[in-house]
Design a protein around this motif. Structure first.
Motif, PDB file in Angstrom:
ATOM      1  N   LEU A  74       2.577 -10.742 -12.959  1.00 30.83           N
ATOM      2  CA  LEU A  74       1.286 -10.955 -13.620  1.00 30.83           C
ATOM      3  C   LEU A  74       1.131 -12.391 -14.106  1.00 30.83           C
ATOM      4  O   LEU A  74       0.054 -12.981 -14.010  1.00 30.83           O
ATOM      5  CB  LEU A  74       1.113  -9.980 -14.782  1.00 30.83           C
ATOM      6  CG  LEU A  74       0.883  -8.511 -14.406  1.00 30.83           C
ATOM      7  CD1 LEU A  74       0.905  -7.633 -15.649  1.00 30.83           C
ATOM      8  CD2 LEU A  74      -0.421  -8.347 -13.649  1.00 30.83           C
ATOM      9  N   ASP A 109      -4.930  -6.692  -7.248  1.00 31.80           N
ATOM     10  CA  ASP A 109      -5.811  -5.569  -6.944  1.00 31.80           C
ATOM     11  C   ASP A 109      -5.490  -4.418  -7.898  1.00 31.80           C
ATOM     12  O   ASP A 109      -4.324  -4.109  -8.149  1.00 31.80           O
ATOM     13  CB  ASP A 109      -5.593  -5.143  -5.489  1.00 31.80           C
ATOM     14  CG  ASP A 109      -6.511  -4.022  -5.059  1.00 31.80           C
ATOM     15  OD1 ASP A 109      -7.595  -3.872  -5.648  1.00 31.80           O
ATOM     16  OD2 ASP A 109      -6.128  -3.297  -4.120  1.00 31.80           O
ATOM     17  N   SER A 110      -6.513  -3.777  -8.448  1.00 31.68           N
ATOM     18  CA  SER A 110      -6.290  -2.707  -9.433  1.00 31.68           C
ATOM     19  C   SER A 110      -5.541  -1.529  -8.829  1.00 31.68           C
ATOM     20  O   SER A 110      -4.742  -0.883  -9.504  1.00 31.68           O
ATOM     21  CB  SER A 110      -7.609  -2.251 -10.036  1.00 31.68           C
ATOM     22  OG  SER A 110      -8.451  -1.711  -9.035  1.00 31.68           O
ATOM     23  N   THR A 111      -5.761  -1.219  -7.550  1.00 30.17           N
ATOM     24  CA  THR A 111      -5.032  -0.101  -6.934  1.00 30.17           C
ATOM     25  C   THR A 111      -3.549  -0.444  -6.792  1.00 30.17           C
ATOM     26  O   THR A 111      -2.695   0.419  -6.962  1.00 30.17           O
ATOM     27  CB  THR A 111      -5.627   0.250  -5.559  1.00 30.17           C
ATOM     28  OG1 THR A 111      -5.622  -0.901  -4.725  1.00 30.17           O
ATOM     29  CG2 THR A 111      -7.026   0.795  -5.682  1.00 30.17           C
ATOM     30  N   GLU A 112      -3.266  -1.697  -6.496  1.00 33.15           N
ATOM     31  CA  GLU A 112      -1.864  -2.129  -6.410  1.00 33.15           C
ATOM     32  C   GLU A 112      -1.203  -2.048  -7.789  1.00 33.15           C
ATOM     33  O   GLU A 112      -0.062  -1.615  -7.918  1.00 33.15           O
ATOM     34  CB  GLU A 112      -1.790  -3.561  -5.878  1.00 33.15           C
ATOM     35  CG  GLU A 112      -0.382  -4.072  -5.671  1.00 33.15           C
ATOM     36  CD  GLU A 112      -0.347  -5.499  -5.134  1.00 33.15           C
ATOM     37  OE1 GLU A 112       0.693  -6.150  -5.330  1.00 33.15           O
ATOM     38  OE2 GLU A 112      -1.339  -5.949  -4.540  1.00 33.15           O
ATOM     39  N   TYR A 113      -1.939  -2.442  -8.817  1.00 33.26           N
ATOM     40  CA  TYR A 113      -1.428  -2.388 -10.187  1.00 33.26           C
ATOM     41  C   TYR A 113      -1.122  -0.944 -10.587  1.00 33.26           C
ATOM     42  O   TYR A 113      -0.071  -0.651 -11.141  1.00 33.26           O
ATOM     43  CB  TYR A 113      -2.446  -3.019 -11.135  1.00 33.26           C
ATOM     44  CG  TYR A 113      -2.010  -3.059 -12.575  1.00 33.26           C
ATOM     45  CD1 TYR A 113      -1.017  -3.935 -12.984  1.00 33.26           C
ATOM     46  CD2 TYR A 113      -2.572  -2.212 -13.520  1.00 33.26           C
ATOM     47  CE1 TYR A 113      -0.603  -3.977 -14.302  1.00 33.26           C
ATOM     48  CE2 TYR A 113      -2.166  -2.244 -14.841  1.00 33.26           C
ATOM     49  CZ  TYR A 113      -1.187  -3.131 -15.225  1.00 33.26           C
ATOM     50  OH  TYR A 113      -0.774  -3.165 -16.525  1.00 33.26           O
ATOM     51  N   VAL A 114      -2.027  -0.024 -10.275  1.00 33.06           N
ATOM     52  CA  VAL A 114      -1.817   1.392 -10.591  1.00 33.06           C
ATOM     53  C   VAL A 114      -0.604   1.920  -9.820  1.00 33.06           C
ATOM     54  O   VAL A 114       0.200   2.688 -10.344  1.00 33.06           O
ATOM     55  CB  VAL A 114      -3.084   2.222 -10.287  1.00 33.06           C
ATOM     56  CG1 VAL A 114      -2.805   3.711 -10.358  1.00 33.06           C
ATOM     57  CG2 VAL A 114      -4.200   1.842 -11.246  1.00 33.06           C
TER      58      VAL A 114
END
Length: 135
Positions: free
Chosen positions: A41, A51-56
């Motif tokens: 980060l 990407d938010s999906t990668e973070y999740v």
């Protein structure tokens, strides 16, 4: 009756799996994962944020690592409990080695990284492994 726990528990076949799981968990624990995530980060390109999906997905991976660590701790506790129950059952009984050369009455038992170690009344010690007879 003398039953002591002197280290990490593991048994014949189960020992290999438990040691492998513990080794992986100790190398990749929750702290390691968090450090890697924070470094990622901090060093990401501000013009192209993660990407938010990668973070999740990474948070889900963190949860899996944490659950695996807890599962390993509970398995270690269960193995220790099982070994101590076995140890209690053999104190005062006669052990004979697989080759029949060593025989004696069990005075005490301790849990080691290799399994149960029985101390005989004459001072000798014998690792409880396959082929040992208990009477």
């Amino acid at each position: 009756m003398d039953v002591t726990n002197t280290g990490t528990t593991s048994g014949a076949t189960t020992a290999a799996a438990a040691k492998a799981a513990t080794s992986v968990a100790s190398k990749m624990n929750a702290d390691t994962f968090l450090k890697l995530l924070m470094a990622q980060l901090q060093n990401q390109d501000p013009t192209k944020p993660m990407d938010s999906t990668e973070y999740v997905g990474q948070l889900a991976s963190f949860s899996q690592v944490e659950q695996a660590t807890k599962t390993n701790q509970k398995l270690d506790s269960l193995l220790t409990s099982s070994f101590l129950n076995q140890a209690d059952a053999i104190i005062g009984r006669t052990l004979t080695s697989a080759d029949g050369l060593t025989t004696g009455t069990v005075q005490s038992v301790r849990v080691t990284g290799d399994g149960l170690m029985a101390k005989l009344t004459d001072g000798r010690e014998m690792l409880l492994a396959s082929g040992i007879s208990i009477s």
